[in-house]
Design an enzyme around this catalytic site. Structure first.
Site, PDB file in Angstrom:
ATOM      1  N   ARG A   1     -29.852 -43.265  66.776  1.00 23.84           N
ATOM      2  CA  ARG A   1     -31.233 -43.571  67.103  1.00 23.84           C
ATOM      3  C   ARG A   1     -31.705 -44.730  66.233  1.00 23.84           C
ATOM      4  NH1 ARG A   1     -34.096 -37.583  67.576  1.00 23.84           N
ATOM      5  NH2 ARG A   1     -32.458 -36.625  68.874  1.00 23.84           N
TER       6      ARG A   1
ATOM      7  N   GLU B   1     -19.070 -52.016  56.024  1.00 21.48           N
ATOM      8  CA  GLU B   1     -18.344 -52.448  57.220  1.00 21.48           C
ATOM      9  C   GLU B   1     -18.465 -53.964  57.390  1.00 21.48           C
ATOM     10  OE1 GLU B   1     -16.630 -50.503  59.196  1.00 21.48           O
ATOM     11  OE2 GLU B   1     -17.418 -48.462  59.048  1.00 21.48           O
TER      12      GLU B   1
ATOM     13  N   ARG C   1     -22.391 -54.502  57.866  1.00 17.72           N
ATOM     14  CA  ARG C   1     -23.099 -53.240  58.090  1.00 17.72           C
ATOM     15  C   ARG C   1     -22.867 -52.349  56.884  1.00 17.72           C
ATOM     16  NH1 ARG C   1     -21.024 -49.692  62.676  1.00 17.72           N
ATOM     17  NH2 ARG C   1     -20.561 -48.147  61.073  1.00 17.72           N
TER      18      ARG C   1
END
Length: 293
Positions: free
Chosen positions: A217, A265, A246
């Site tokens: 979400r 990431e 990320r």
């Protein structure tokens, strides 16, 4: 005048669940770029024919890490690779978490067991996690109770048989309540974030298929989350220029602990553009800019 030639690099066969890939390809094509979706290990690809090779869903790299890093280094000699090959080498081995911790970045505590290391698992009076240092999508990862050490030892032995170094972490209990947050950066600036549920369920075998992003979400990060993410990015060796990054965060056990880095990431992260469609123009703009440099 033709537009920049951009390779969106994935695996073979192309993963159906990479929802970012067709969206990015369409946006870049509409902006005038010549776009091809190619497999990183396709011997027929002429990497020198591109202005930019953008790593996307190369999600099979973890089983072929040495081959993958060697490809990245070859590719980077022929075209611009995003992110750079030295970043690929560093980030495909999760021992980087130890380096981040040594640099003062709040991380999930991690111990490592390499093949040939007969050391015992760290003492545990709580749930813990075992996974390989080279992995994606929760492959070969499992959650164990304090009374499941025999199963965890067998898991580590299997990782060693496969040539992997095992990593052992305490299970961060608050993830079952507050979830995991993923903060996406492009061009060195925060772009957007998502929150997802816990990936590892009790009793799930390490070699079972798992949903790597359950119930994602949109999320508005706290100031503390942004600060930890920025500290993690600042601690990357060599201060490389990153097109994208990320930072995956979870909460410490004590509410006063604040967020901790679960993973950083820098190679092939999902951007979650489906949850943040308004971010697509900015992402496409920076990809085109990188291709033109």
């Amino acid at each position: 005048m033709t537009g920049p030639r951009i390779a969106l690099v994935t695996r073979r066969p192309q993963p159906e669940h990479d929802r970012d890939l067709p969206v990015l390809a369409r946006a870049l094509d509409e902006a005038g770029a010549e776009v091809r979706i190619v497999g990183w290990d396709d011997p027929g690809v002429d990497w020198a024919g591109f202005d930019l090779a953008l790593i996307r869903s190369t999600w099979d790299y973890s089983w072929r890490a040495e081959e993958y890093v060697a490809w990245a280094e070859r590719c980077a000699k022929l075209t611009r690779l995003a992110n750079p090959a030295d970043v690929v080498r560093w980030n495909t081995d999760k021992r980087y978490l130890g380096e981040l911790a040594a640099a003062g970045v709040p991380t999930v505590p991690t111990a490592y067991r390499a093949p040939g290391d007969d050391g015992e698992l760290p003492p545990a009076d709580r749930e813990f996690v075992v996974k390989p240092t080279s992995g994606a999508g929760a492959r070969y990862a499992a959650r164990y109770g304090a009374d499941e050490r025999d199963a965890a030892h067998a898991h580590v032995a299997r990782l060693h048989e496969e040539g992997f170094t095992a990593m052992v972490q305490p299970y961060m209990r608050r993830i079952d309540v507050t979830g995991e947050r993923a903060l996406v950066f492009v061009g060195g600036q925060f772009l957007h974030a998502i929150r997802k549920g816990a990936v590892l369920a009790p009793g799930t075998a390490f070699d079972a298929d798992k949903v790597s992003h359950p119930d994602p979400r949109p999320w508005r990060p706290t100031d503390a989350e942004l600060a930890v993410a920025e500290r993690a990015l600042a601690a990357i060796p060599g201060s490389p220029e990153l097109l994208y990054a990320r930072v995956d965060l979870v909460d410490g056990d004590d509410p006063d602990d604040g967020p901790r880095v679960m993973e950083l990431e820098l190679v092939e992260p999902n951007f979650f553009l489906g949850l943040h469609p308004d971010s697509l123009p900015r992402v496409a703009e920076l990809i085109l800019k990188a291709a033109a440099q």
